[in-house]
Enzyme design. Structure first.
Site, mmCIF file in Angstrom:
data_model
loop_
_atom_site.group_PDB
_atom_site.id
_atom_site.type_symbol
_atom_site.label_atom_id
_atom_site.label_comp_id
_atom_site.label_asym_id
_atom_site.label_seq_id
_atom_site.Cartn_x
_atom_site.Cartn_y
_atom_site.Cartn_z
ATOM 1 N N PHE A 46 0.816 -1.218 0.000
ATOM 2 C CA PHE A 46 0.000 0.000 0.000
ATOM 3 C C PHE A 46 0.849 1.267 0.000
ATOM 4 C CE2 PHE A 46 1.060 -0.442 4.423
ATOM 5 C CZ PHE A 46 1.131 0.847 4.909
ATOM 6 N N SER A 87 -1.512 -7.017 7.086
ATOM 7 C CA SER A 87 -0.060 -7.020 6.944
ATOM 8 C C SER A 87 0.481 -5.599 6.805
ATOM 9 C CB SER A 87 0.346 -7.831 5.713
ATOM 10 O OG SER A 87 1.709 -7.594 5.391
ATOM 11 N N VAL A 98 3.102 -4.665 5.436
ATOM 12 C CA VAL A 98 3.801 -4.452 4.160
ATOM 13 C C VAL A 98 2.906 -4.730 2.955
ATOM 14 C CG1 VAL A 98 6.067 -4.945 5.146
ATOM 15 C CG2 VAL A 98 4.739 -6.806 4.113
ATOM 16 N N GLU A 99 1.677 -5.192 3.189
ATOM 17 C CA GLU A 99 0.761 -5.450 2.074
ATOM 18 C C GLU A 99 -0.377 -4.424 2.078
ATOM 19 O OE1 GLU A 99 0.600 -9.860 0.931
ATOM 20 O OE2 GLU A 99 1.059 -9.921 3.077
ATOM 21 N N MET A 100 -1.510 -4.730 2.677
ATOM 22 C CA MET A 100 -2.628 -3.778 2.650
ATOM 23 C C MET A 100 -2.623 -2.798 3.823
ATOM 24 S SD MET A 100 -5.820 -5.873 1.043
ATOM 25 C CE MET A 100 -5.820 -6.272 -0.716
#
Length: 322
Positions: free
Chosen positions: A86, A126, A128-130
């Protein structure tokens, strides 16, 4: 080496003892199985899950959806070595394909969860993700009348984290890629493969690739150390934390560099390969597997035959070849 890995290594060696001839017909007791039909799902839940799969409101800043990293039109993975989270920064592991993921025995490279629902839960929160949280996701979706109506029609308690995860998982269970030429071969159409592709399949078995890549998903049903027959990570250089695999979960030395074996379905269209995206081509990936997993030095002809076989594993999505 753990007892489990030792057993698998023994299976590899046993399978490597013969270099056979191509089968004239698909044997009855194959270690590889054709894809099953998509199990019956509630069409309304599937449609809601499809909308959520493409919904950027699942991310903290409304910039990232599941489809941002899982491109269904090009193999269900990402064409980047590492997808962007994101915040626009690369995530630490190469994105696996979402196609046929429902057939894997665990989810994520390190196999830390058992279900699609749990995988979805982890990705949303997460950092580092969403980068979001489920309270925010539920609030954002509930603010839209269309989602309110859709969830109310399907779930007694309307929009909730569990229901979002259920709808998404229902949709993902439909993401199977049937009708590969190899599946057609397994189902009895033995003329669908060329002689070279049949030789490639035989080499795939005889060299021991099938020791880890078997079953209905041609992988995805066991863990294995990356570097059984050599120190892959020292040879590659620049070690990073994500190379430790399941060791980061368990702290057990036998889990160092151990990962879930990936499915080989659609492998010809899901480059780059491995958790670290280090293999840019299918040819590179086959070379690494021979050197570090099998400890074999095959002829160029045998490698080319195996690659021809791997290309028969590409299935169809929405009625079209991937």
């Amino acid at each position: 080496m753990s007892k489990v890995l030792t057993t698998r290594f023994g299976l590899m060696l046993a399978l490597c003892m013969n270099i056979g001839t191509p089968p004239s017909a698909a044997p009855l007791n194959e270690a590889l199985k054709p894809l099953p039909a998509v199990a019956a799902q509630d069409p309304a839940k599937v449609e809601l899950g499809r909308r959520l799969f493409n919904e950027p409101r699942l991310s903290v800043n409304n910039t990232l959806s599941c489809a941002s990293c899982h491109h269904l039109e090009t193999g269900g993975a990402d064409n980047k070595p590492f997808s962007l989270g994101f915040d626009g920064k690369p995530v630490p592991l190469n994105t696996p394909t979402v196609f046929n993921a429902s057939l894997n025995f665990k989810q994520f490279w390190d196999g830390r969860v058992d279900t699609l629902q749990a995988q979805i839960e982890h990705v949303v929160i997460s950092p580092v993700e969403m980068g979001s949280d489920w309270k925010t996701v539920v609030h954002n979706l509930s603010a839209h009348p269309e989602y309110q109506r859709a969830f109310a029609q399907l779930y007694p308690d309307g929009v909730s984290a569990a229901n979002v995860q259920d709808a998404l998982a229902t949709y993902e269970r439909t993401l199977l890629t049937p009708n590969s030429r190899f599946d057609q071969y397994l189902l009895g159409n033995t003329e669908i493969l060329t002689t070279k592709e049949k030789y490639g399949y035989q080499r795939f078995k005889d060299y021991g690739c099938i020791a880890c890549h078997q079953g209905v998903n041609i992988g995805g049903n066991m863990f294995q150390k990356f570097g059984v027959m050599g120190d892959y990570f020292t040879a590659r250089g620049n070690p990073v934390e994500s190379d430790l695999g399941r060791y980061l979960l368990t702290g057990e030395e036998e889990d160092r560099h151990v990962f879930k074996v990936p499915s080989l379905r659609n492998v010809a269209v899901t480059a780059p390969y491995f958790h670290d995206a280090s293999a840019k081509t299918l040819e590179d990936a086959v070379d690494v597997m021979f050197k570090y997993q099998l400890g074999r030095n095959p002829s160029q002809e045998d490698k080319e035959l195996i690659i021809q076989f791997l290309k028969t594993l590409t299935g169809e999505w929405a009625g079209k070849p991937l």
